[in-house]
Motif scaffolding. Sequence first.
Motif, mmCIF file in Angstrom:
data_model
loop_
_atom_site.group_PDB
_atom_site.id
_atom_site.type_symbol
_atom_site.label_atom_id
_atom_site.label_comp_id
_atom_site.label_asym_id
_atom_site.label_seq_id
_atom_site.Cartn_x
_atom_site.Cartn_y
_atom_site.Cartn_z
ATOM 1 N N GLU A 155 2.951 -7.579 -7.752
ATOM 2 C CA GLU A 155 3.874 -8.592 -9.328
ATOM 3 C C GLU A 155 5.556 -8.115 -9.279
ATOM 4 N N THR A 156 5.432 -6.454 -8.212
ATOM 5 C CA THR A 156 7.241 -5.556 -8.805
ATOM 6 C C THR A 156 7.544 -6.254 -7.924
ATOM 7 N N LEU A 157 7.044 -6.377 -6.112
ATOM 8 C CA LEU A 157 7.854 -6.202 -4.771
ATOM 9 C C LEU A 157 8.440 -7.766 -5.190
ATOM 10 N N VAL A 158 6.767 -9.028 -5.796
ATOM 11 C CA VAL A 158 7.605 -9.928 -5.826
ATOM 12 C C VAL A 158 8.779 -10.423 -6.826
ATOM 13 N N ALA A 159 8.939 -9.201 -8.081
ATOM 14 C CA ALA A 159 9.986 -9.513 -8.998
ATOM 15 C C ALA A 159 11.224 -8.653 -7.820
ATOM 16 N N LYS A 160 11.493 -8.326 -7.094
ATOM 17 C CA LYS A 160 12.842 -7.866 -6.554
ATOM 18 C C LYS A 160 12.754 -8.817 -5.589
ATOM 19 N N GLY A 161 11.889 -10.508 -5.430
ATOM 20 C CA GLY A 161 12.570 -10.406 -3.759
ATOM 21 C C GLY A 161 11.566 -11.590 -2.679
ATOM 22 N N VAL A 162 10.240 -10.117 -2.892
ATOM 23 C CA VAL A 162 9.817 -10.329 -1.902
ATOM 24 C C VAL A 162 8.541 -11.075 -1.937
ATOM 25 N N ASP A 163 9.246 -12.450 -0.867
ATOM 26 C CA ASP A 163 7.919 -13.259 -0.622
ATOM 27 C C ASP A 163 6.487 -13.258 -0.831
ATOM 28 N N GLU A 164 5.795 -13.807 -1.630
ATOM 29 C CA GLU A 164 4.339 -13.385 -2.217
ATOM 30 C C GLU A 164 3.400 -13.617 -0.748
ATOM 31 N N ASP A 165 3.923 -14.280 -0.275
ATOM 32 C CA ASP A 165 3.042 -14.132 1.266
ATOM 33 C C ASP A 165 2.965 -13.068 1.993
ATOM 34 N N ALA A 166 3.927 -11.955 1.877
ATOM 35 C CA ALA A 166 3.813 -11.364 2.476
ATOM 36 C C ALA A 166 3.305 -9.744 2.454
ATOM 37 N N VAL A 167 2.805 -10.076 1.164
ATOM 38 C CA VAL A 167 2.214 -8.779 0.131
ATOM 39 C C VAL A 167 0.413 -9.004 0.265
ATOM 40 N N ARG A 168 -0.160 -7.590 1.256
ATOM 41 C CA ARG A 168 -1.604 -8.279 1.170
ATOM 42 C C ARG A 168 -1.905 -6.585 0.242
ATOM 43 N N ILE A 169 -2.835 -6.729 -0.726
ATOM 44 C CA ILE A 169 -3.867 -5.677 -1.315
ATOM 45 C C ILE A 169 -4.735 -4.985 -0.972
ATOM 46 N N THR A 170 -4.139 -4.117 -0.541
ATOM 47 C CA THR A 170 -5.481 -3.333 0.148
ATOM 48 C C THR A 170 -6.056 -1.667 -0.657
ATOM 49 N N GLY A 171 -5.308 -1.333 -1.206
ATOM 50 C CA GLY A 171 -5.161 0.287 -1.431
ATOM 51 C C GLY A 171 -4.433 0.966 -1.343
ATOM 52 N N VAL A 172 -4.463 2.509 -1.641
ATOM 53 C CA VAL A 172 -4.051 3.270 -0.511
ATOM 54 C C VAL A 172 -5.092 3.572 0.470
ATOM 55 N N PRO A 173 -4.596 3.259 1.476
ATOM 56 C CA PRO A 173 -5.749 3.939 2.834
ATOM 57 C C PRO A 173 -5.842 5.825 2.619
ATOM 58 N N VAL A 174 -7.101 5.243 2.999
ATOM 59 C CA VAL A 174 -8.006 7.439 2.449
ATOM 60 C C VAL A 174 -8.878 6.890 4.031
ATOM 61 N N ARG A 175 -9.167 8.216 4.235
ATOM 62 C CA ARG A 175 -9.432 8.789 5.572
ATOM 63 C C ARG A 175 -11.021 8.451 5.333
ATOM 64 N N SER A 176 -11.671 8.383 5.881
ATOM 65 C CA SER A 176 -13.351 7.935 6.084
ATOM 66 C C SER A 176 -14.015 8.806 5.172
ATOM 67 N N GLU A 177 -14.249 10.512 5.181
ATOM 68 C CA GLU A 177 -14.563 11.460 4.475
ATOM 69 C C GLU A 177 -14.893 10.319 2.581
ATOM 70 N N PHE A 178 -13.739 10.022 2.029
ATOM 71 C CA PHE A 178 -14.008 9.780 1.011
ATOM 72 C C PHE A 178 -14.435 8.197 0.891
ATOM 73 N N LYS A 179 -15.135 7.615 1.667
ATOM 74 C CA LYS A 179 -15.179 5.917 1.183
ATOM 75 C C LYS A 179 -16.499 6.317 0.568
ATOM 76 N N SER A 180 -17.451 5.513 -0.380
ATOM 77 C CA SER A 180 -18.561 5.692 -0.919
ATOM 78 C C SER A 180 -19.143 5.209 -0.458
ATOM 79 N N ASP A 181 -20.811 5.814 -0.493
ATOM 80 C CA ASP A 181 -22.002 5.574 0.104
ATOM 81 C C ASP A 181 -23.066 4.361 -0.007
ATOM 82 N N GLY A 182 -22.211 3.865 -1.035
ATOM 83 C CA GLY A 182 -22.267 2.456 -1.653
ATOM 84 C C GLY A 182 -22.936 1.351 -2.470
ATOM 85 N N VAL A 183 -22.705 3.431 -3.444
ATOM 86 C CA VAL A 183 -23.729 2.769 -5.032
ATOM 87 C C VAL A 183 -22.704 4.078 -5.069
#
Length: 363
Positions: A155-183
């Motif tokens: 929303e901040t980027l769009v308010a500053k003029g960025v095309d909404e279609d150019a924005v993807r919500i991915t979270g901040v990337p983290v290394r695999s050691e931090f990934k959840s085991d599923g529960v």
Amino acid sequence: MNIMILTARFGMGHYKVAEAIKEDIEKNDSGINATIVDFMSFLLPETSKLIYKCYDQLVFRSARLYNAIGKASNKVNSLPLKYIIALRISKLISDNNADAIIVAFPLCSHYISAYKEMSGNKIPMYTCITDVPAHSDWIAEDTRLYFVSSEETKETLVAKGVDEDAVRITGVPVRSEFKSDGVASEATVEKKKLLVMGGGLGLLPGSDALLDRLAGMSDVKVTIVAGKNKELESKMTEKYPGFRVLGYTEEIGKLMKESDAVITKPGGVTMFEAINTGTPMYIVKPFLLQEIGNAEYIEKNHIGRVLWSEKDATADDIDAYISNTGNIEAMKNNMYDIAKKDEKCDIITEILSDMGKVELKCS
């Protein structure tokens, strides 16, 4: 195919994001070669270490000045040494035989954009924003896609003029050691385990008073990560013999997963590492602009406790926080939901789709 990831070691979080992106690229497609470039070290190989050291001192000794500089730069559009640096970028792209560029540090994209305009090079550029707040330094002409941490960032980027279609919500990337085991893991019923960490230099605001309170709590087991700060590691070991004190370690993911809560600064990378491990946060007086925005995200999504004043971090408050099993479990579940939602949008898949290499796109 060669992808160049541009980053810098200001606070280490940006570099960790670059490492996480590289890991995902190499894990998901063996035909892609990813190279991380420290932009400051490339531009100023003789002085970059001094610049980084000065930055660390500025952050920990004068946060008010740091914030003032950040606010001022948000309104300035000038690009120092644009033409000289653009010439250097031409060599950088050539040396790495880059087919695409991912930016994981603000300002890099502006120099790449300037280079593209001057040279006519159409190399695709993508930007990964590493905090919830989106400073204007992240926004540059001819950026194909922005990968962001949250709906608020979009929303901040769009308010500053960025095309909404150019924005993807991915979270901040983290290394695999931090990934959840599923529960979502359950809180422990024995001694509560607290992890205390404050970034690469191992410092937290008001940490002495906070640790003194923790030392007086018999029902908690405390681990302190002092990072690369050898002086702090020695001081903590001597002052708090009942704590486990570690220096720099590559096992932060493991430490988070075995902890009931982490007392830390709300950096964007640390926050999403905690989200992915399902470790509720305890934040004491965030003071940098981007950390304040991240702390607000933590409160809004109920994934941690934020104390806006150091004096509120009493032993009773900490004990009440970690002893409220229902509340801790709710936070863990909220973190799990965020992590699972972010998994639906993958950075490398989006880039390949944009470049016409695959047809799959994020929902």
